[in-house]
Write an enzyme that holds these catalytic residues in place. Structure first.
Site, PDB file in Angstrom:
ATOM      1  N   ARG A 170      -0.250  -8.501  14.111  1.00  0.00           N
ATOM      2  CA  ARG A 170      -0.778  -7.465  13.208  1.00  0.00           C
ATOM      3  C   ARG A 170      -1.656  -8.091  12.126  1.00  0.00           C
ATOM      4  O   ARG A 170      -2.677  -7.526  11.734  1.00  0.00           O
ATOM      5  CB  ARG A 170       0.376  -6.684  12.560  1.00  0.00           C
ATOM      6  CG  ARG A 170       1.047  -5.738  13.530  1.00  0.00           C
ATOM      7  CD  ARG A 170       2.295  -5.139  12.939  1.00  0.00           C
ATOM      8  NE  ARG A 170       2.027  -4.264  11.829  1.00  0.00           N
ATOM      9  CZ  ARG A 170       2.883  -4.035  10.823  1.00  0.00           C
ATOM     10  NH1 ARG A 170       4.041  -4.651  10.785  1.00  0.00           N
ATOM     11  NH2 ARG A 170       2.570  -3.206   9.867  1.00  0.00           N
ATOM     12  N   LYS A 181       0.833  -1.219   0.000  1.00  0.00           N
ATOM     13  CA  LYS A 181       0.000   0.000   0.000  1.00  0.00           C
ATOM     14  C   LYS A 181       0.861   1.260   0.000  1.00  0.00           C
ATOM     15  O   LYS A 181       0.577   2.203  -0.722  1.00  0.00           O
ATOM     16  CB  LYS A 181      -0.914   0.052   1.241  1.00  0.00           C
ATOM     17  CG  LYS A 181      -1.906  -1.064   1.374  1.00  0.00           C
ATOM     18  CD  LYS A 181      -2.877  -0.814   2.518  1.00  0.00           C
ATOM     19  CE  LYS A 181      -2.245  -0.722   3.882  1.00  0.00           C
ATOM     20  NZ  LYS A 181      -1.604  -1.965   4.368  1.00  0.00           N
ATOM     21  N   ARG A 206      11.294  -1.693  11.100  1.00  0.00           N
ATOM     22  CA  ARG A 206      10.241  -1.090  11.926  1.00  0.00           C
ATOM     23  C   ARG A 206      10.029  -1.972  13.149  1.00  0.00           C
ATOM     24  O   ARG A 206       9.972  -3.194  13.019  1.00  0.00           O
ATOM     25  CB  ARG A 206       8.934  -1.018  11.120  1.00  0.00           C
ATOM     26  CG  ARG A 206       8.724   0.298  10.421  1.00  0.00           C
ATOM     27  CD  ARG A 206       7.559   0.265   9.471  1.00  0.00           C
ATOM     28  NE  ARG A 206       6.278  -0.076  10.082  1.00  0.00           N
ATOM     29  CZ  ARG A 206       5.104   0.079   9.474  1.00  0.00           C
ATOM     30  NH1 ARG A 206       5.056   0.599   8.253  1.00  0.00           N
ATOM     31  NH2 ARG A 206       3.990  -0.261  10.060  1.00  0.00           N
ATOM     32  N   ARG A 238      11.479  -6.029   5.221  1.00  0.00           N
ATOM     33  CA  ARG A 238      11.228  -4.594   5.037  1.00  0.00           C
ATOM     34  C   ARG A 238      12.165  -3.726   5.888  1.00  0.00           C
ATOM     35  O   ARG A 238      12.383  -3.993   7.055  1.00  0.00           O
ATOM     36  CB  ARG A 238       9.764  -4.278   5.403  1.00  0.00           C
ATOM     37  CG  ARG A 238       9.420  -2.804   5.321  1.00  0.00           C
ATOM     38  CD  ARG A 238       7.963  -2.577   5.103  1.00  0.00           C
ATOM     39  NE  ARG A 238       7.155  -2.753   6.303  1.00  0.00           N
ATOM     40  CZ  ARG A 238       5.838  -2.537   6.334  1.00  0.00           C
ATOM     41  NH1 ARG A 238       5.202  -2.165   5.239  1.00  0.00           N
ATOM     42  NH2 ARG A 238       5.163  -2.716   7.441  1.00  0.00           N
ATOM     43  N   ARG A 278      -9.395   1.506   8.906  1.00  0.00           N
ATOM     44  CA  ARG A 278      -8.927   0.196   9.340  1.00  0.00           C
ATOM     45  C   ARG A 278      -9.997  -0.550  10.131  1.00  0.00           C
ATOM     46  O   ARG A 278      -9.765  -1.681  10.548  1.00  0.00           O
ATOM     47  CB  ARG A 278      -7.703   0.362  10.217  1.00  0.00           C
ATOM     48  CG  ARG A 278      -6.391   0.052   9.484  1.00  0.00           C
ATOM     49  CD  ARG A 278      -5.306   0.130  10.514  1.00  0.00           C
ATOM     50  NE  ARG A 278      -4.078  -0.500  10.242  1.00  0.00           N
ATOM     51  CZ  ARG A 278      -3.012   0.112   9.739  1.00  0.00           C
ATOM     52  NH1 ARG A 278      -3.086   1.338   9.309  1.00  0.00           N
ATOM     53  NH2 ARG A 278      -1.871  -0.523   9.651  1.00  0.00           N
TER      54      ARG A 278
END
Ligand code: AMP
Length: 219
Positions: free
Chosen positions: A166, A15, A155, A127, A90
């Site tokens: 998550r 996204k 992160r 990531r 969300r």
């Protein structure tokens, strides 16, 4: 007519990358609630101080605070010609609030990026973001940020123990939004398990097709 785009999809679906590209090529502001919150955490604002722990744990912040943030941001004049929203809504409560915020401002084009779960897990493990400016690092950046030279870091909420939680939160709270939007003529699904440039092209085509009102050609 304004081009109001909402990006849906689980963490790691792409996204951020795709909304960044789309916003840049179409001259629209990209509004990413995660980025807004990470900036607030870094600046140690009262909101940032309150948000940090929940974010690190991969939990969602309260609907009221998020609806307030996005309502304020969408009231700014740079969103009049449209915007790309990444990370909001969300929850179904947030999606309903967005409809109220958007009342009279033209339709929302909703793009859902679909990626298999094993691919998401691999992507999230790999990531990296810039520890200084927060930008997502493409694979060709080895150890430092190509924008500001800052160090590349993982992160906190991409760490092993947090990612599974998550994804669970995504399925429980966010996935029902797909049902909320899927009956609308401006809803499209795209395959996110393809090279980034291919996803960019298919997102462009999906938005173009979804935002053309019958009988009216978009320039
Ligand atoms: P993201 O960068 O979109 O993955 O967001 C990072 C974190 O910010 C999330 O895991 C949540 O803790 C928080 N967050 C971002 N957007 C929202 C939202 N719309 N509702 C609730 N929490 C959010």
């Amino acid at each position: 007519m304004a081009l109001n785009v909402v990006m849906l999809g689980p963490p790691g679906a792409g996204k951020g990358t795709q909304s960044e590209r789309f916003a840049r090529t179409h001259g629209l502001p990209k509004i990413a609630t995660g980025d807004i919150l990470r900036e607030a955490v870094k600046a140690k604002t009262p909101m940032g101080l309150a948000a940090g722990a929940a974010m690190d744990a991969g939990e969602l912040l309260g609907d009221d605070v998020m609806i307030g943030i996005v309502g304020d941001r969408l009231a700014r004049p740079d969103t009049q010609a449209g915007f790309v929203l990444d990370g909001f809504p969300r929850t179904v409560t947030q999606a309903s609030a967005l409809d109220r915020i958007m009342h009279g401002r033209g339709p929302l084009v909703v793009i859902d990026i679909v990626v298999p779960e094993d691919v998401l897990l691999r992507r999230l493990a790999a990531r990296r973001i810039c520890g200084a400016c927060g930008v997502n690092a493409p694979v060709e950046w080895i150890s430092s940020c190509g924008v500001c030279g800052g160090p590349l870091v993982t992160r906190t909420d991409d760490s092993d123990g947090i990612v599974a939680g998550r994804l669970k939160v995504y399925h429980r709270e966010t996935r029902p939004i797909v049902e909320f939007y899927s009956g609308r003529p401006t809803f499209r699904t795209i395959d996110g398990n393809l090279p980034p440039d291919v996803v960019t092209a298919s997102m462009d085509a999906a938005v173009r097709e979804a935002s053309v009102v019958p009988g009216e050609a978009r320039a």
